[in-house]
Enzyme design. Structure first.
Site, PDB file in Angstrom:
ATOM      1  N   ASP A  13       0.837  -1.201   0.000  1.00 30.33           N
ATOM      2  CA  ASP A  13       0.000   0.000   0.000  1.00 30.33           C
ATOM      3  C   ASP A  13       0.875   1.257   0.000  1.00 30.33           C
ATOM      4  O   ASP A  13       2.031   1.216   0.447  1.00 30.33           O
ATOM      5  CB  ASP A  13      -0.893   0.042   1.246  1.00 30.33           C
ATOM      6  CG  ASP A  13      -1.957  -1.041   1.222  1.00 30.33           C
ATOM      7  OD1 ASP A  13      -2.223  -1.587   0.141  1.00 30.33           O
ATOM      8  OD2 ASP A  13      -2.507  -1.324   2.300  1.00 30.33           O
TER       9      ASP A  13
HETATM   10  N1  URA Z   1      -1.596  -5.584   4.235  1.00 32.71           N
HETATM   11  C1  URA Z   1      -1.983  -4.288   4.130  1.00 32.71           C
HETATM   12  O1  URA Z   1      -2.992  -3.891   4.711  1.00 32.71           O
HETATM   13  N2  URA Z   1      -1.222  -3.452   3.406  1.00 32.71           N
HETATM   14  C2  URA Z   1      -0.086  -3.840   2.770  1.00 32.71           C
HETATM   15  O2  URA Z   1       0.573  -3.025   2.119  1.00 32.71           O
HETATM   16  C3  URA Z   1       0.302  -5.184   2.894  1.00 32.71           C
HETATM   17  C4  URA Z   1      -0.465  -6.035   3.627  1.00 32.71           C
END
Ligand code: URA
Length: 235
Positions: free
Chosen positions: A106
Site C-alpha cells: 500500500d
Molecule cells: N496488508 C496491508 O494492509 N497493506 C499492505 O501493504 C500489505 C499487507
C-alpha cells in the site's frame, strides 16, 4: 536448442520483418545464432532470455535482473502513476523500465519490494500454491490482547471477496507491536484484519518475502541488485 516459450520462426517473422519463406532460407543458410550457436530449425523454442542474432545483428539479448528496494511510505507500488512517485522513479538502473513488481505494498506501507524482468521468478513468489510467507512488522493504535493470535490463525471471513483468509501467524512483540506472517496478499489485508478488533494500524513494514530479507544496509528509498544466492534461493 533453447528452452521453450515461442517458436524461433515466429520471432524472426515479427522482429526481422520477414515472411516465413525468407526465415526458412535464413535458417538454412546458417545465418541465425541462438545463444552463440548456429540454429537451423524453425521450430526451435526460445524465451525472453535467449540471445538471438542474425548476420551478426543482435535481435534479442535480455539479461535477467533482480532488485530489492526499501520502499518508503508515500511511494506507490506501480510502474506509472499520475499523482505519486512510483517505485520505478526511485531506481537508478538503465534497465529499470523493463522491471515489474513482485507483489505490491500500500501507499502508506514501507519495506521490501522486489522487482524483476523474469516472470518465471516472480511467479514462483506470487503463485498462491507456493505458499510464500511474507512477514510484516505492525504498529497499532491500541494495545494488543491475547485474542488476536487465535483469530489470525483461524482466518477471517472477508465478505467483499466472499473468502476466508488463510491461517496467518501472529506474534505479539510488545503492547503495540506485532509480527504478522501471511501466505497471501488480499487488498489491505493486514489493516482489515486489525480492523476487526477496531485497532487501527499506524505503521506497517514488510521485512521479508520467502527466503529474502530486506537488507539492513538499505536506507529508506535505496535499492540493490540481488546476489546470485538470493536469486536461486527462490527457484
Ligand atoms: N496488508 C496491508 O494492509 N497493506 C499492505 O501493504 C500489505 C499487507
Amino acid at each position: 536448442m533453447a528452452i521453450c516459450r515461442a517458436r524461433l520462426d515466429r520471432f524472426l517473422v515479427k522482429q526481422a520483418h520477414l515472411n516465413k519463406k525468407a526465415v526458412r532460407l535464413l535458417l538454412a543458410q546458417q545465418r541465425v545464432l541462438i545463444d552463440g550457436i548456429v540454429e537451423t530449425s524453425a521450430d526451435c523454442l526460445i524465451d525472453y532470455f535467449t540471445k538471438i542474432e542474425v548476420d551478426g545483428v543482435v535481435l534479442q539479448n535480455n539479461i535477467p535482473r533482480y532488485v530489492m528496494l526499501h520502499k518508503p511510505v508515500g511511494v506507490v507500488s506501480a510502474t506509472v502513476d499520475d499523482k505519486h512517485k512510483t517505485v520505478i522513479d526511485l531506481l537508478n538502473y538503465d534497465y529499470k523500465s523493463a522491471l515489474h513488481l513482485v507483489g505490491r505494498l500500500d501507499l502508506n506501507t514501507s519495506g521490501l519490494v522486489l522487482l524483476t524482468n523474469d516472470s518465471r521468478w516472480s511467479e514462483r513468489l506470487t503463485q498462491p500454491d507456493n505458499k510464500v510467507e511474507k512477514k510484516y512488522l505492525v504498529t497499532l493504535a491500541n494495545p494488543i490482547n491475547e485474542e488476536y493470535a487465535k483469530t489470525f490463525e483461524q482466518g477471517m471471513y472477508f465478505a467483499f471477496e466472499g473468502i476466508m483468509t488463510k491461517p496467518a501467524k501472529f506474534v505479539k512483540l510488545s503492547t503495540y507491536q506485532a509480527q504478522v506472517t501471511l501466505e497471501e496478499g488480499r487488498y489491505h489485508q493486514i489493516k482489515r484484519m486489525f480492523g476487526r478488533f477496531r485497532n487501527p494500524v499506524v505503521a506497517l513494514h514488510r521485512y521479508s518475502i520467502g527466503s529474502l530479507t530486506l537488507d539492513k544496509n538499505l536506507l529508506v528509498g535505496q535499492s540493490r541488485v540481488l546476489t546470485t544466492n538470493e536469486v536461486v534461493s527462490i527457484f
